[in-house]
Enzyme design. Structure first.
Site, PDB file in Angstrom:
ATOM      1  N   ASP A 136      35.721  39.230  57.348  1.00  0.00           N
ATOM      2  CA  ASP A 136      35.846  39.329  58.803  1.00  0.00           C
ATOM      3  C   ASP A 136      35.952  37.931  59.426  1.00  0.00           C
ATOM      4  O   ASP A 136      36.077  37.796  60.646  1.00  0.00           O
ATOM      5  CB  ASP A 136      34.713  40.160  59.424  1.00  0.00           C
ATOM      6  CG  ASP A 136      33.336  39.620  59.113  1.00  0.00           C
ATOM      7  OD1 ASP A 136      33.229  38.579  58.425  1.00  0.00           O
ATOM      8  OD2 ASP A 136      32.352  40.244  59.551  1.00  0.00           O
ATOM      9  N   SER A 137      35.979  36.890  58.568  1.00  0.00           N
ATOM     10  CA  SER A 137      36.354  35.549  59.034  1.00  0.00           C
ATOM     11  C   SER A 137      37.793  35.571  59.546  1.00  0.00           C
ATOM     12  O   SER A 137      38.233  34.615  60.196  1.00  0.00           O
ATOM     13  CB  SER A 137      36.186  34.518  57.915  1.00  0.00           C
ATOM     14  OG  SER A 137      36.782  34.968  56.716  1.00  0.00           O
ATOM     15  N   ASP A 184      35.447  43.347  54.199  1.00  0.00           N
ATOM     16  CA  ASP A 184      34.240  43.353  55.038  1.00  0.00           C
ATOM     17  C   ASP A 184      34.216  44.565  55.958  1.00  0.00           C
ATOM     18  O   ASP A 184      35.219  44.853  56.633  1.00  0.00           O
ATOM     19  CB  ASP A 184      34.227  42.100  55.934  1.00  0.00           C
ATOM     20  CG  ASP A 184      33.332  41.009  55.402  1.00  0.00           C
ATOM     21  OD1 ASP A 184      32.319  41.328  54.744  1.00  0.00           O
ATOM     22  OD2 ASP A 184      33.653  39.827  55.634  1.00  0.00           O
ATOM     23  N   LYS A 191      32.178  45.015  51.620  1.00  0.00           N
ATOM     24  CA  LYS A 191      31.026  44.116  51.730  1.00  0.00           C
ATOM     25  C   LYS A 191      30.293  44.422  53.037  1.00  0.00           C
ATOM     26  O   LYS A 191      30.926  44.733  54.040  1.00  0.00           O
ATOM     27  CB  LYS A 191      31.465  42.651  51.706  1.00  0.00           C
ATOM     28  CG  LYS A 191      30.328  41.658  51.921  1.00  0.00           C
ATOM     29  CD  LYS A 191      30.710  40.254  51.528  1.00  0.00           C
ATOM     30  CE  LYS A 191      31.453  39.481  52.562  1.00  0.00           C
ATOM     31  NZ  LYS A 191      30.772  39.318  53.867  1.00  0.00           N
ATOM     32  N   GLU A 198      26.764  43.117  55.500  1.00  0.00           N
ATOM     33  CA  GLU A 198      25.739  42.096  55.726  1.00  0.00           C
ATOM     34  C   GLU A 198      24.385  42.748  55.990  1.00  0.00           C
ATOM     35  O   GLU A 198      24.273  43.644  56.826  1.00  0.00           O
ATOM     36  CB  GLU A 198      26.129  41.230  56.934  1.00  0.00           C
ATOM     37  CG  GLU A 198      27.397  40.414  56.695  1.00  0.00           C
ATOM     38  CD  GLU A 198      27.749  39.489  57.867  1.00  0.00           C
ATOM     39  OE1 GLU A 198      26.951  39.396  58.823  1.00  0.00           O
ATOM     40  OE2 GLU A 198      28.823  38.886  57.803  1.00  0.00           O
ATOM     41  N   GLU A 230      24.851  33.214  51.416  1.00  0.00           N
ATOM     42  CA  GLU A 230      25.505  32.204  52.263  1.00  0.00           C
ATOM     43  C   GLU A 230      24.500  31.217  52.841  1.00  0.00           C
ATOM     44  O   GLU A 230      23.492  31.602  53.446  1.00  0.00           O
ATOM     45  CB  GLU A 230      26.272  32.909  53.396  1.00  0.00           C
ATOM     46  CG  GLU A 230      26.984  31.916  54.318  1.00  0.00           C
ATOM     47  CD  GLU A 230      28.090  32.516  55.163  1.00  0.00           C
ATOM     48  OE1 GLU A 230      28.442  33.695  54.965  1.00  0.00           O
ATOM     49  OE2 GLU A 230      28.607  31.788  56.031  1.00  0.00           O
TER      50      GLU A 230
END
Ligand code: KIV
Length: 272
Positions: free
Chosen positions: A52-53, A91, A121, A123, A190
């Site tokens: 999602d960057s 993401d 993925k 978070e 991270e």
């Protein structure tokens, strides 16, 4: 390229597990489009993260929060058209899984069905474990993401290194174990201290992929635009720039502009 796995036709989550067992480091980069994903795949990258960057480097947002599920699916579909060998993970964007596990499962299913990607993925740790379990029980591979989780940037208030204090470090270790017990195939770590990255890596059977988590993790991931030097304002300590592509592209564009203005382009051979 030195890899015991270079002849593997398709990297799966099982291949990543084998890599950890054999002590081979896992190389991961992000990609968001067909052209770049093709170059990464033919170069032999093990895993591509449709991160999602994309919100930052493709859409120009200040954070990862604004990107939508439809936009992530668009990027993932473009990547999937180019990739043969690499494992492709996408993401789950902010706001599509934190609400409840049914919503999380629906979001994950949409990504898998509409893009053809190989997994997702997410978070977080304990807070999202019910959703992680529900997605896994539908047969969708999940990789966790702990430490500096950018979707929580407004809670952190800063991009400084995470888990330097015992309480946060203990929670991170506990979350990593929870994700492994739930059935995740890996965990992204991270921006955490290198010794914590090493500890988690030694305690887990599944691979850890670090970004600013030291060299003792099982693999490394970087954002493609950062490591190629397309983005230049973002310069954390963990980022190694392999190229100054922004400068190179600017040089080429300026040469083209000059050629057009001076009628040096097109020449005799470049016309009909
Ligand atoms: O979105 C992303 O690119 C990521 C990596 C930085 C791990 O989550």
């Amino acid at each position: 390229m030195t890899s015991k796995f270079k002849d593997v036709k398709k990297v799966t989550t099982h291949v990543l597990q084998e890599m950890k067992l054999k002590g081979e480091k896992i190389a991961v980069l992000t990609a968001y489009d067909f052209s770049m994903a093709g170059i990464l795949d033919e170069s032999g990258i093990d895993m591509i993260l449709v991160g999602d960057s994309a919100s930052n480097v493709m859409a120009g947002n200040r954070t990862t929060l604004p990107i939508t599920l439809n936009e992530m699916i668009y990027h993932a579909k473009s990547v999937m058209k180019a990739v043969g060998r690499a494992l492709v993970i996408v993401d789950l964007p902010f706001g599509t899984y934190q609400g409840n596990s049914k919503e999380a499962l629906n979001s994950a299913i949409r990504i898998m069905k509409e893009s053809g990607a190989n997994g997702i993925k997410m978070e977080g740790g304990r807070e999202i474990i019910e959703s992680v379990e529900r997605i896994l029980s539908a047969g969708i591979p999940v990789i966790g993401h702990l430490g500096l989780t950018p979707q929580s940037i407004h809670k952190f208030g800063t991009y400084v290194v995470r888990a330097t204090q015992k309480e946060e470090a203990d929670k991170l270790v506990e979350d990593a174990h929870l994700l492994e017990e739930a059935g995740c195939f890996g965990v992204v770590l991270e921006k955490i201290p290198a010794d914590l990255g090493e500890k988690v890596t030694n305690e887990l059977k599944i691979p850890t992929i670090g970004i600013g988590a030291g060299s003792k993790v099982d693999g490394q991931v970087l954002v493609l635009h950062d490591m190629l030097g397309i983005t230049q304002k973002f310069s954390p300590r963990f980022l190694r720039r392999y190229h100054n592509l922004r400068e190179e592209i600017r040089g080429s564009v300026q040469a083209y502009i000059d050629d057009v203005k001076t009628i040096n382009f097109p020449n005799e051979r470049e016309q009909y």
